[in-house]
Design a protein around this motif. Structure first.
Motif, PDB file in Angstrom:
ATOM      1  N   GLU A  24       0.666  -0.986  -0.001  1.00 24.18           N
ATOM      2  CA  GLU A  24       0.000  -0.023   0.024  1.00 24.18           C
ATOM      3  C   GLU A  24       0.860   1.371  -0.028  1.00 24.18           C
ATOM      4  OE1 GLU A  24      -2.818   2.496   3.071  1.00 24.18           O
ATOM      5  OE2 GLU A  24      -2.742   0.265   3.245  1.00 24.18           O
ATOM      6  N   CYS A  25       1.948   1.296   0.789  1.00 27.15           N
ATOM      7  CA  CYS A  25       2.726   2.440   0.913  1.00 27.15           C
ATOM      8  C   CYS A  25       3.512   2.473  -0.337  1.00 27.15           C
ATOM      9  CB  CYS A  25       3.960   2.211   2.001  1.00 27.15           C
ATOM     10  SG  CYS A  25       5.004   3.564   2.219  1.00 27.15           S
ATOM     11  N   ILE A  26       4.085   1.415  -0.973  1.00 24.66           N
ATOM     12  CA  ILE A  26       4.797   1.702  -2.348  1.00 24.66           C
ATOM     13  C   ILE A  26       3.722   2.094  -3.293  1.00 24.66           C
ATOM     14  CG2 ILE A  26       5.722   0.256  -4.292  1.00 24.66           C
ATOM     15  CD1 ILE A  26       7.246  -1.437  -2.129  1.00 24.66           C
ATOM     16  N   GLY A  27       2.680   1.614  -3.324  1.00 25.91           N
ATOM     17  CA  GLY A  27       1.629   2.087  -4.519  1.00 25.91           C
ATOM     18  C   GLY A  27       1.059   3.688  -4.465  1.00 25.91           C
ATOM     19  N   THR A  28       0.874   4.152  -3.148  1.00 27.66           N
ATOM     20  CA  THR A  28       0.984   5.507  -3.220  1.00 27.66           C
ATOM     21  C   THR A  28       1.727   6.406  -3.386  1.00 27.66           C
ATOM     22  OG1 THR A  28      -0.823   4.964  -1.023  1.00 27.66           O
ATOM     23  CG2 THR A  28      -0.102   7.186  -1.286  1.00 27.66           C
ATOM     24  N   VAL A  29       3.052   5.898  -2.893  1.00 29.51           N
ATOM     25  CA  VAL A  29       3.935   7.106  -3.136  1.00 29.51           C
ATOM     26  C   VAL A  29       4.467   6.911  -4.806  1.00 29.51           C
ATOM     27  CG1 VAL A  29       6.632   7.671  -2.790  1.00 29.51           C
ATOM     28  CG2 VAL A  29       5.143   6.876  -1.119  1.00 29.51           C
ATOM     29  N   SER A  30       4.485   5.676  -5.235  1.00 33.11           N
ATOM     30  CA  SER A  30       4.531   5.556  -6.807  1.00 33.11           C
ATOM     31  C   SER A  30       3.855   6.312  -7.823  1.00 33.11           C
ATOM     32  CB  SER A  30       4.694   3.980  -7.088  1.00 33.11           C
ATOM     33  OG  SER A  30       5.736   3.523  -6.518  1.00 33.11           O
ATOM     34  N   ALA A  31       2.407   6.434  -7.157  1.00 34.98           N
ATOM     35  CA  ALA A  31       1.561   7.111  -8.015  1.00 34.98           C
ATOM     36  C   ALA A  31       1.705   8.655  -7.842  1.00 34.98           C
ATOM     37  CB  ALA A  31       0.134   6.737  -7.680  1.00 34.98           C
ATOM     38  N   ASP A  32       2.078   9.039  -6.452  1.00 37.01           N
ATOM     39  CA  ASP A  32       2.476  10.282  -6.538  1.00 37.01           C
ATOM     40  C   ASP A  32       3.546  10.886  -7.080  1.00 37.01           C
ATOM     41  OD1 ASP A  32       0.013  10.689  -4.763  1.00 37.01           O
ATOM     42  OD2 ASP A  32       1.211  10.469  -2.989  1.00 37.01           O
ATOM     43  N   LEU A  33       4.749  10.046  -7.130  1.00 38.64           N
ATOM     44  CA  LEU A  33       5.891  10.579  -7.850  1.00 38.64           C
ATOM     45  C   LEU A  33       5.499  10.648  -9.375  1.00 38.64           C
ATOM     46  CD1 LEU A  33       8.728   8.470  -5.944  1.00 38.64           C
ATOM     47  CD2 LEU A  33       8.354  10.910  -6.190  1.00 38.64           C
ATOM     48  N   ASP A  34       4.796   9.596  -9.826  1.00 39.73           N
ATOM     49  CA  ASP A  34       4.452   9.785 -11.406  1.00 39.73           C
ATOM     50  C   ASP A  34       4.006  11.133 -11.665  1.00 39.73           C
ATOM     51  OD1 ASP A  34       5.403   7.190 -11.752  1.00 39.73           O
ATOM     52  OD2 ASP A  34       3.474   6.478 -11.972  1.00 39.73           O
ATOM     53  N   ALA A  35       2.870  11.597 -10.820  1.00 40.12           N
ATOM     54  CA  ALA A  35       2.200  12.795 -10.969  1.00 40.12           C
ATOM     55  C   ALA A  35       3.190  13.774 -10.712  1.00 40.12           C
ATOM     56  CB  ALA A  35       1.121  12.985 -10.277  1.00 40.12           C
ATOM     57  N   VAL A  36       3.945  13.936  -9.716  1.00 40.18           N
ATOM     58  CA  VAL A  36       5.243  14.941  -9.739  1.00 40.18           C
ATOM     59  C   VAL A  36       5.845  15.027 -10.970  1.00 40.18           C
ATOM     60  CG1 VAL A  36       7.151  15.827  -8.079  1.00 40.18           C
ATOM     61  CG2 VAL A  36       4.894  14.905  -7.141  1.00 40.18           C
ATOM     62  N   ARG A  37       6.486  13.925 -11.325  1.00 40.92           N
ATOM     63  CA  ARG A  37       7.444  14.008 -12.418  1.00 40.92           C
ATOM     64  C   ARG A  37       6.867  14.729 -13.509  1.00 40.92           C
ATOM     65  NH1 ARG A  37       9.104   8.825 -10.047  1.00 40.92           N
ATOM     66  NH2 ARG A  37      11.157   9.307  -9.299  1.00 40.92           N
ATOM     67  N   THR A  38       5.683  14.415 -14.040  1.00 43.55           N
ATOM     68  CA  THR A  38       4.864  14.845 -15.170  1.00 43.55           C
ATOM     69  C   THR A  38       4.725  16.346 -15.034  1.00 43.55           C
ATOM     70  OG1 THR A  38       3.601  12.629 -15.229  1.00 43.55           O
ATOM     71  CG2 THR A  38       2.626  14.737 -16.409  1.00 43.55           C
ATOM     72  N   ALA A  39       4.238  16.948 -13.575  1.00 43.61           N
ATOM     73  CA  ALA A  39       4.126  18.265 -13.532  1.00 43.61           C
ATOM     74  C   ALA A  39       5.485  18.977 -13.723  1.00 43.61           C
ATOM     75  CB  ALA A  39       3.690  18.437 -12.025  1.00 43.61           C
ATOM     76  N   LEU A  40       6.636  18.259 -13.116  1.00 43.16           N
ATOM     77  CA  LEU A  40       7.999  18.973 -13.213  1.00 43.16           C
ATOM     78  C   LEU A  40       8.419  19.095 -14.531  1.00 43.16           C
ATOM     79  CD1 LEU A  40       9.738  17.748 -10.184  1.00 43.16           C
ATOM     80  CD2 LEU A  40       8.789  19.846 -10.336  1.00 43.16           C
TER      81      LEU A  40
END
Length: 436
Positions: A99-115
């Motif tokens: 659960e922890c890995i899934g949450t952070v992985s999804a958030d990092l994908d969104a952050v990388r796209t925005a950056l």
């Protein structure tokens, strides 16, 4: 670094002064909350760089614009910014590793796209290999921190502005003794911590030059000194030793409702409670004081393990999270880790981490140290056996296996990759996989 108590919005509200005994009781009550280990979290810090030319500095204006855009991106993790402009994502408490890995992985994908829309990207390095420290945030907390840390040399500014980590957060454990008991987990975190420093060392460079240390980031924490960045002595009940440490650590600053904050020199919290000067300390001051202490293991109701360098690649952070979780959350793996690191504890010569020979060797040599390498192999293998019992997917166990084979068995760390690369090449810093 990015604790939430960053302003003094309540400084003018009536508050009740604390006595020394009240401080001790509060610390004992809030910093170790025991029960069945079932929660896990991670805080991942990143250097932010130009996508095409990471050795060029990013202007404060570009960082500010990118971070303003990021604030509009829906994330489950808390997004904060470090003093030098590093980005941190702090996961919400999860009930399982996946659960922890899934949450952070999804958030990092969104952050990388925005950056990427701003021509920026994230890089996983424990210490910026290109740039000297430069403050991005100008807030009273960080002004006071800079003033305080400057008294012990340049390491404080470098830690604030050029370092990044993977911090694993675990429940304190059971009240009862045993592999999952809070006393055993507290001791294990400080001894296994040296193995984690060595195994995940990834910061051998500063301003393009080797520093002579596999983990320059850990060197900075050692240079800052035991009062601010040291652990308490492991000489008994964790609650008692931590409460004593909090009371006897120097106060970084006394917050004010206007103007610069006071930065006293040599004033411990215990002395502050006794003298009441420049004003009596309150519960809010105690909470804030605890956020200004940066030991390698910080009890915050749970245990925050702070000794792991940021890792290369988009998903490199998953390996230290998985290995650490397995060695603490699985009783069999925890017992193996305990037996493995117990002989290493003699090398600490009774001194608290990280200011002892064991931690120094881990930061300087990484897994070139034969005893640390041997311990790391045993711990990684125990973690691999435990991960399926924690519900880890094949992708996660494959990543841990690949790290074990590529680095641990070979007595290497990501720092060695950086040291091996020809001067002036940046593929590795981009997070690209350059394996043949």
């Amino acid at each position: 670094m990015s604790d939430s108590a960053t302003d003094c919005s309540d400084c003018t509200e009536p508050r009740t002064a604390l006595t020394e005994a009240e401080v001790e009781a509060l610390v004992r009550g809030i910093c170790f909350k025991t029960g069945p280990p079932r929660g896990i979290g991670v805080e991942v810090e990143w250097l932010v760089h130009e996508l095409r030319t990471p050795q060029l500095p990013v202007t404060p204006e570009r960082l500010a614009a990118a971070y303003a855009a990021l604030r509009t991106v829906p994330l489950r993790s808390a997004l904060t910014v470090e003093p030098g402009g590093q980005l941190e994502l702090s996961s919400p408490p999860a009930t399982s590793l996946m659960e922890c890995i899934g949450t952070v992985s999804a958030d990092l994908d969104a952050v990388r796209t925005a950056l990427a829309g701003h021509g920026l990207g994230l890089v996983g390095l424990g210490h910026d290999p290109w740039h000297p420290p430069r403050r991005f945030l100008r807030e009273p907390r960080y002004d006071a921190m800079e003033t305080c840390l400057d008294r012990t040399g340049p390491a404080g500014r470098r830690m604030m502005c050029t370092s990044a980590s993977v911090q694993v957060c675990l429940d304190a454990g059971y009240e009862e003794p045993g592999p999952l008991g809070h006393g055993r987990r507290w001791w294990l975190a400080h001894q296994l911590g040296a193995v984690l420093v060595a195994a995940f060392a990834n910061s051998p460079l500063a301003v393009h030059e080797p520093t002579g240390w596999h983990s320059t980031r850990q060197l900075l924490w050692m240079e800052i000194g035991p009062g601010r960045a040291g652990a308490p002595e492991l000489d008994g009940d964790p609650r008692t030793s931590w409460a004593r440490h909090v009371l006897d650590s120097p106060v970084m600053c006394v917050r004010r409702d206007a103007g610069p904050w006071d930065v006293p020199e040599g004033l411990t919290f215990r002395e502050w409670t006794r003298s009441g000067a420049p004003r009596p300390p309150t519960r809010e001051d105690l909470d804030y004081h605890i956020t200004t202490l940066f030991p390698p293991v910080r009890p915050r109701g749970f245990l925050e393990l702070r000794m792991i360098d940021a890792q290369p690649g988009d998903d490199g952070w998953i390996v230290p999270l998985a290995v650490t979780a397995a060695l603490f959350e699985d009783a069999e793996a925890a017992e193996t880790a305990y037996r493995t690191v117990k002989p290493l504890a003699e090398r600490s010569v009774g001194l608290p981490a990280p200011h002892n020979p064991l931690w120094t060797d881990a930061a300087r040599h990484g897994l070139a140290d034969p005893e640390l390498q041997e311990a790391a192999v045993v711990c990684f293998e125990a973690a691999l056996e435990a991960l399926p019992r924690l519900g880890a997917t094949t992708a996660v166990t494959d990543a841990v296996t690949a790290y074990l084979d590529r680095y641990v068995v070979q007595g290497r760390t990501p720092a060695d990759d950086l040291l091996d690369r020809p001067r002036g090449t940046d593929d590795r810093a981009h997070g690209k996989d350059t394996r043949t």
